[in-house]
Scaffold this active site. Structure first.
Site, PDB file in Angstrom:
ATOM      1  N   SER A  55      76.450  78.762  83.204  1.00 21.99           N
ATOM      2  CA  SER A  55      77.196  78.606  84.321  1.00 21.99           C
ATOM      3  C   SER A  55      77.780  77.041  84.267  1.00 21.99           C
ATOM      4  CB  SER A  55      76.533  78.175  85.563  1.00 21.99           C
ATOM      5  OG  SER A  55      76.107  79.638  86.095  1.00 21.99           O
TER       6      SER A  55
HETATM    7  N1  SAM Z   1      70.936  80.132  85.049  1.00 26.06           N
HETATM    8  C1  SAM Z   1      71.486  80.638  83.859  1.00 26.06           C
HETATM    9  C2  SAM Z   1      71.514  79.520  82.870  1.00 26.06           C
HETATM   10  O1  SAM Z   1      70.901  78.347  83.319  1.00 26.06           O
HETATM   11  O2  SAM Z   1      72.013  79.667  81.951  1.00 26.06           O
HETATM   12  C3  SAM Z   1      72.805  81.177  84.058  1.00 26.06           C
HETATM   13  C4  SAM Z   1      72.682  82.470  84.384  1.00 26.06           C
HETATM   14  S1  SAM Z   1      73.841  84.027  84.308  1.00 26.06           S
HETATM   15  C5  SAM Z   1      75.173  83.484  85.129  1.00 26.06           C
HETATM   16  C6  SAM Z   1      73.046  85.317  85.165  1.00 26.06           C
HETATM   17  C7  SAM Z   1      72.087  85.820  84.397  1.00 26.06           C
HETATM   18  O3  SAM Z   1      71.494  86.632  85.364  1.00 26.06           O
HETATM   19  C8  SAM Z   1      72.205  86.668  83.324  1.00 26.06           C
HETATM   20  O4  SAM Z   1      71.428  86.120  82.183  1.00 26.06           O
HETATM   21  C9  SAM Z   1      71.898  88.245  83.635  1.00 26.06           C
HETATM   22  O5  SAM Z   1      71.210  88.919  82.656  1.00 26.06           O
HETATM   23  C10 SAM Z   1      70.754  87.755  84.760  1.00 26.06           C
HETATM   24  N2  SAM Z   1      70.708  88.958  85.570  1.00 26.06           N
HETATM   25  C11 SAM Z   1      71.257  89.858  86.085  1.00 26.06           C
HETATM   26  N3  SAM Z   1      70.581  90.492  86.948  1.00 26.06           N
HETATM   27  C12 SAM Z   1      69.484  90.121  86.916  1.00 26.06           C
HETATM   28  C13 SAM Z   1      68.226  90.654  87.480  1.00 26.06           C
HETATM   29  N4  SAM Z   1      68.166  91.690  88.466  1.00 26.06           N
HETATM   30  N5  SAM Z   1      67.071  90.109  87.292  1.00 26.06           N
HETATM   31  C14 SAM Z   1      66.972  88.903  86.402  1.00 26.06           C
HETATM   32  N6  SAM Z   1      68.152  88.639  85.725  1.00 26.06           N
HETATM   33  C15 SAM Z   1      69.313  88.984  86.104  1.00 26.06           C
END
Ligand code: SAM
Length: 213
Positions: A55
């Site tokens: 993000s």
């Molecule tokens: N917090 C992260 C960082 O500091 O880089 C950015 C997160 S990114 C915007 C969203 C993440 O959520 C992705 O890596 C995606 O694979 C994960 N995601 C999506 N659905 C999910 C789920 N049900 N459980 C865990 N992770 C999930």
């Protein structure tokens, strides 16, 4: 922005970060969590592969500030991605606190693990699972942060929130969402809409189905 300090000053000047978040950001440079270090200090989300993003700094600073993290707290993050947000939270809770962060994509679990190891945090656990179900065996959590967009507030996360706890979650469609703050005050759940945001979708049992990827 040419380096971490310039970025932190920008985040402070614009009110995204407060002093506590700024000091955590100083210890957790974004360049250690991106694919190309030269791009790290731009206030935009960046690709981390597998269709996912780290993000924007202003979003990470805002969510870290609004969560109001205190020393020793137990935190759950859903959506580890690069591990940057988890590492910032680990710095904010200190050695007596703990961060559990859940990521559904195995490749990103490994990416985040390598990134977090560079800073030698001992208080972060990365779990490869569907975070929309929370983490029952470690609940309750003082703070829960979801960094992917859900169609509605995932009920298991509300249940796993400690009393006087705070949960931050983007809720809405694939194209825009509202960042919602849920607070459990003496057992009563209150929700407040904070701002419009844009996150990649949360895919899971209490989230969007696989087809939305
Ligand atoms: N917090 C992260 C960082 O500091 O880089 C950015 C997160 S990114 C915007 C969203 C993440 O959520 C992705 O890596 C995606 O694979 C994960 N995601 C999506 N659905 C999910 C789920 N049900 N459980 C865990 N992770 C999930």
């Amino acid at each position: 922005m040419q380096d971490n300090e310039v970025m932190i000053n920008y985040l402070l000047e614009h009110g995204y970060a407060d002093a506590k978040v700024a000091s955590a950001l100083r210890k957790v440079p974004r360049e250690l969590f991106v694919l190309n270090a030269k791009e790290a200090y731009v206030d935009i989300p960046l690709s981390i592969g597998h269709g996912q993003t780290i993000s924007a700094p202003s979003m990470v600073a805002t969510m870290s500030r609004v969560l109001d993290v205190k020393d020793g707290m137990k935190i759950l993050e859903v959506g580890t991605g690069s591990g940057w947000q988890a590492a910032i939270l680990a710095e904010l809770v200190g050695k007596k606190g703990g961060v559990y962060t859940i990521e559904r994509l195995g490749e990103l679990v490994e990416f985040a693990r390598r990134n977090i190891e560079k800073l030698r945090f001992k208080n972060v656990r990365i779990i490869n699972a569907d975070g929309s179900e929370g983490l029952v065996k470690e609940a309750p959590f003082d703070r829960i942060i979801v960094t992917a967009a859900a169609p509605e507030i995932p009920e298991p996360l509300v249940r796993q929130l400690a009393d006087n706890g705070k949960l931050l979650v983007p809720v809405g469609s694939k194209y825009w969402q509202t960042l919602i703050l849920v607070e459990k005050i003496n057992g009563k759940v209150e929700r407040r809409d904070l701002m419009e945001v844009l996150f990649v979708p949360l895919i899971g049992k209490h989230a969007y189905g696989e087809g939305l990827e």
